[in-house]
Design a protein around this motif. Sequence first.
Motif, PDB file in Angstrom:
ATOM      1  N   ARG A 120     -28.089   5.793  16.304  1.00  0.00           N
ATOM      2  CA  ARG A 120     -26.934   6.677  16.178  1.00  0.00           C
ATOM      3  C   ARG A 120     -26.062   6.208  15.013  1.00  0.00           C
ATOM      4  NH1 ARG A 120     -23.931  10.062  19.608  1.00  0.00           N
ATOM      5  NH2 ARG A 120     -21.701  10.138  19.120  1.00  0.00           N
ATOM      6  N   ALA A 121     -25.811   7.101  14.060  1.00  0.00           N
ATOM      7  CA  ALA A 121     -24.913   6.829  12.943  1.00  0.00           C
ATOM      8  C   ALA A 121     -23.614   7.581  13.189  1.00  0.00           C
ATOM      9  CB  ALA A 121     -25.546   7.272  11.629  1.00  0.00           C
ATOM     10  N   GLN A 122     -22.506   6.851  13.140  1.00  0.00           N
ATOM     11  CA  GLN A 122     -21.219   7.452  13.475  1.00  0.00           C
ATOM     12  C   GLN A 122     -20.207   7.219  12.366  1.00  0.00           C
ATOM     13  OE1 GLN A 122     -19.986   6.839  17.483  1.00  0.00           O
ATOM     14  NE2 GLN A 122     -17.825   7.278  17.079  1.00  0.00           N
ATOM     15  N   LEU A 123     -19.523   8.298  11.975  1.00  0.00           N
ATOM     16  CA  LEU A 123     -18.486   8.281  10.952  1.00  0.00           C
ATOM     17  C   LEU A 123     -17.139   8.501  11.629  1.00  0.00           C
ATOM     18  CD1 LEU A 123     -17.761   8.573   7.824  1.00  0.00           C
ATOM     19  CD2 LEU A 123     -17.986  11.022   8.216  1.00  0.00           C
ATOM     20  N   SER A 124     -16.161   7.638  11.322  1.00  0.00           N
ATOM     21  CA  SER A 124     -14.845   7.793  11.943  1.00  0.00           C
ATOM     22  C   SER A 124     -13.750   7.696  10.890  1.00  0.00           C
ATOM     23  CB  SER A 124     -14.626   6.734  13.024  1.00  0.00           C
ATOM     24  OG  SER A 124     -14.611   5.436  12.461  1.00  0.00           O
ATOM     25  N   GLY A 125     -12.663   8.362  11.148  1.00  0.00           N
ATOM     26  CA  GLY A 125     -11.520   8.401  10.238  1.00  0.00           C
ATOM     27  C   GLY A 125     -10.699   9.633  10.545  1.00  0.00           C
ATOM     28  N   SER A 126     -10.285  10.372   9.512  1.00  0.00           N
ATOM     29  CA  SER A 126      -9.565  11.620   9.754  1.00  0.00           C
ATOM     30  C   SER A 126     -10.472  12.671  10.368  1.00  0.00           C
ATOM     31  CB  SER A 126      -8.967  12.144   8.438  1.00  0.00           C
ATOM     32  OG  SER A 126     -10.002  12.375   7.479  1.00  0.00           O
ATOM     33  N   VAL A 127     -11.801  12.470  10.218  1.00  0.00           N
ATOM     34  CA  VAL A 127     -12.791  13.318  10.881  1.00  0.00           C
ATOM     35  C   VAL A 127     -13.800  12.397  11.569  1.00  0.00           C
ATOM     36  CG1 VAL A 127     -12.554  15.275   9.315  1.00  0.00           C
ATOM     37  CG2 VAL A 127     -14.154  13.433   8.757  1.00  0.00           C
ATOM     38  N   ARG A 128     -14.468  12.924  12.571  1.00  0.00           N
ATOM     39  CA  ARG A 128     -15.485  12.161  13.300  1.00  0.00           C
ATOM     40  C   ARG A 128     -16.778  12.973  13.339  1.00  0.00           C
ATOM     41  NH1 ARG A 128     -13.945   7.810  16.447  1.00  0.00           N
ATOM     42  NH2 ARG A 128     -11.698   7.393  16.481  1.00  0.00           N
ATOM     43  N   ARG A 129     -17.836  12.350  12.872  1.00  0.00           N
ATOM     44  CA  ARG A 129     -19.148  12.998  12.901  1.00  0.00           C
ATOM     45  C   ARG A 129     -20.189  11.958  13.278  1.00  0.00           C
ATOM     46  NH1 ARG A 129     -19.870  18.094  13.277  1.00  0.00           N
ATOM     47  NH2 ARG A 129     -21.580  18.260  11.785  1.00  0.00           N
ATOM     48  N   ALA A 130     -21.291  12.419  13.834  1.00  0.00           N
ATOM     49  CA  ALA A 130     -22.360  11.504  14.239  1.00  0.00           C
ATOM     50  C   ALA A 130     -23.711  12.192  14.107  1.00  0.00           C
ATOM     51  CB  ALA A 130     -22.146  11.010  15.673  1.00  0.00           C
ATOM     52  N   ALA A 131     -24.746  11.397  13.931  1.00  0.00           N
ATOM     53  CA  ALA A 131     -26.126  11.885  13.892  1.00  0.00           C
ATOM     54  C   ALA A 131     -26.977  10.951  14.734  1.00  0.00           C
ATOM     55  CB  ALA A 131     -26.644  11.934  12.457  1.00  0.00           C
ATOM     56  N   VAL A 132     -27.905  11.517  15.471  1.00  0.00           N
ATOM     57  CA  VAL A 132     -28.742  10.745  16.386  1.00  0.00           C
ATOM     58  C   VAL A 132     -30.210  11.043  16.095  1.00  0.00           C
ATOM     59  CG1 VAL A 132     -29.345  10.340  18.807  1.00  0.00           C
ATOM     60  CG2 VAL A 132     -26.961  10.750  18.159  1.00  0.00           C
ATOM     61  N   ARG A 133     -31.026  10.000  16.159  1.00  0.00           N
ATOM     62  CA  ARG A 133     -32.471  10.150  15.944  1.00  0.00           C
ATOM     63  C   ARG A 133     -33.223   9.332  16.990  1.00  0.00           C
ATOM     64  NH1 ARG A 133     -34.932  11.779  11.349  1.00  0.00           N
ATOM     65  NH2 ARG A 133     -37.178  11.446  11.193  1.00  0.00           N
ATOM     66  N   PRO A 134     -34.143   9.957  17.741  1.00  0.00           N
ATOM     67  CA  PRO A 134     -34.932   9.185  18.718  1.00  0.00           C
ATOM     68  C   PRO A 134     -35.835   8.168  18.020  1.00  0.00           C
ATOM     69  CG  PRO A 134     -35.083  11.546  19.128  1.00  0.00           C
ATOM     70  CD  PRO A 134     -34.466  11.386  17.783  1.00  0.00           C
ATOM     71  N   VAL A 135     -35.973   7.005  18.627  1.00  0.00           N
ATOM     72  CA  VAL A 135     -36.835   5.945  18.105  1.00  0.00           C
ATOM     73  C   VAL A 135     -37.648   5.381  19.262  1.00  0.00           C
ATOM     74  CG1 VAL A 135     -36.933   3.699  16.973  1.00  0.00           C
ATOM     75  CG2 VAL A 135     -35.195   5.350  16.282  1.00  0.00           C
ATOM     76  N   ALA A 136     -38.939   5.242  19.060  1.00  0.00           N
ATOM     77  CA  ALA A 136     -39.805   4.679  20.094  1.00  0.00           C
ATOM     78  C   ALA A 136     -39.995   3.189  19.870  1.00  0.00           C
ATOM     79  CB  ALA A 136     -41.156   5.384  20.106  1.00  0.00           C
ATOM     80  N   VAL A 137     -40.073   2.433  20.952  1.00  0.00           N
ATOM     81  CA  VAL A 137     -40.396   1.010  20.903  1.00  0.00           C
ATOM     82  C   VAL A 137     -41.815   0.838  21.429  1.00  0.00           C
ATOM     83  CG1 VAL A 137     -39.856  -1.285  21.799  1.00  0.00           C
ATOM     84  CG2 VAL A 137     -38.007   0.254  21.120  1.00  0.00           C
ATOM     85  N   LYS A 138     -42.680   0.287  20.591  1.00  0.00           N
ATOM     86  CA  LYS A 138     -44.090   0.102  20.938  1.00  0.00           C
ATOM     87  C   LYS A 138     -44.432  -1.380  20.844  1.00  0.00           C
ATOM     88  CE  LYS A 138     -44.951   4.569  18.736  1.00  0.00           C
ATOM     89  NZ  LYS A 138     -45.697   5.282  17.664  1.00  0.00           N
ATOM     90  N   ARG A 139     -45.514  -1.753  21.484  1.00  0.00           N
ATOM     91  CA  ARG A 139     -45.925  -3.161  21.470  1.00  0.00           C
ATOM     92  C   ARG A 139     -47.406  -3.258  21.132  1.00  0.00           C
ATOM     93  NH1 ARG A 139     -43.243  -7.436  23.074  1.00  0.00           N
ATOM     94  NH2 ARG A 139     -41.706  -6.150  24.170  1.00  0.00           N
TER      95      ARG A 139
END
Length: 332
Positions: A120-139
């Motif tokens: 999750r990438a989140q921008l904060s300040g006078s405006v707030r925005r975020a972007a989310v991307r699913p990520v898999a954990v494999k072994r």
Amino acid sequence: MILPSVRVFALGDVVLQGAPADAPGYVFNGRVLITIRVPARIQTVKVVFQTAQGGRWARLRHRDTSNDATDNVSFADSVYSSAGEVWARGTYEFFFRIVLPGDLGETMFTAHKRVAYEVRAQLSGSVRRAAVRPVAVKRMPYFGSAWEALASDMVHVSAVWRDRIEMCALGCSRVQRDGQLLRVTGVVRALEKGFCLTKVGVILEERTRCRSARSTSESHVAASRFLRAGEHGDWHGRAIVDQMAFDLELRIPPAYKIQYDVKHGPVTVSHRLAFVVAVVDQFGHGTSLRLFTPLHIMPHDCVDLHDELPAYADVQADRVLLAADAPPELFA
């Protein structure tokens, strides 16, 4: 009000090497692109690797994907921080680097346990925005380990039913990858006259076991392939004379419609392949026979960047890695 846009790009999934107690940490890299359309005051840009919330992974199994409370993790990297600098119009790029421990639980969606992650990438300040991307954990196993060595082990198993029917399955590796085509040869041999063949096929079974105070397990068919009458020759209803051989193909489902093998932890996942035939004796009595053998479903060992690169419409995200007109001495 025109809001900025935030996009996050990750360099593939998290692939851990070795058992949880032995695996080294993993460096998770990526970048964040922020497009400012109207000048805005920005304070922080933060990237967090965390357990997924909500139903972003629900399309994979069409069931609840909330994580168990004990599996909640969060690792952050603050890529930008200021007292409130005003950003002009334009596109800004930030790189992030998050070190993850080697004992993270693998991504799984089973009846006993559900584990999913996201960045999750989140921008904060006078405006707030975020972007989310699913990520898999494999072994993956260590290179040269006993489990990794199974990749060269070929299936060759046989059994005899009541000294009447002999079955044999051979030809494919015991280690298979998600999404690939599995090929196996099945042989049926009659040790007694009067048997006719009515069904031939293969089944890929997935088994989940929960090692708790009340140990439970669940099995289901992940994929199957049965020959139709008239397919692969005129075998249906015919008497088995000596032996009959069949070349069978089965498409393994994509990741998380089938789970990878999980060998450690309270919940384990395993797989087995079954060569299935149904026969009818001379008195009309039918019998269904299955020949099982273990199979291991493992992740691909290469990184697929197809979904990670920006589209051509995002040409501002492109970066020059090597200039053709650079002076030769730079590369001496």
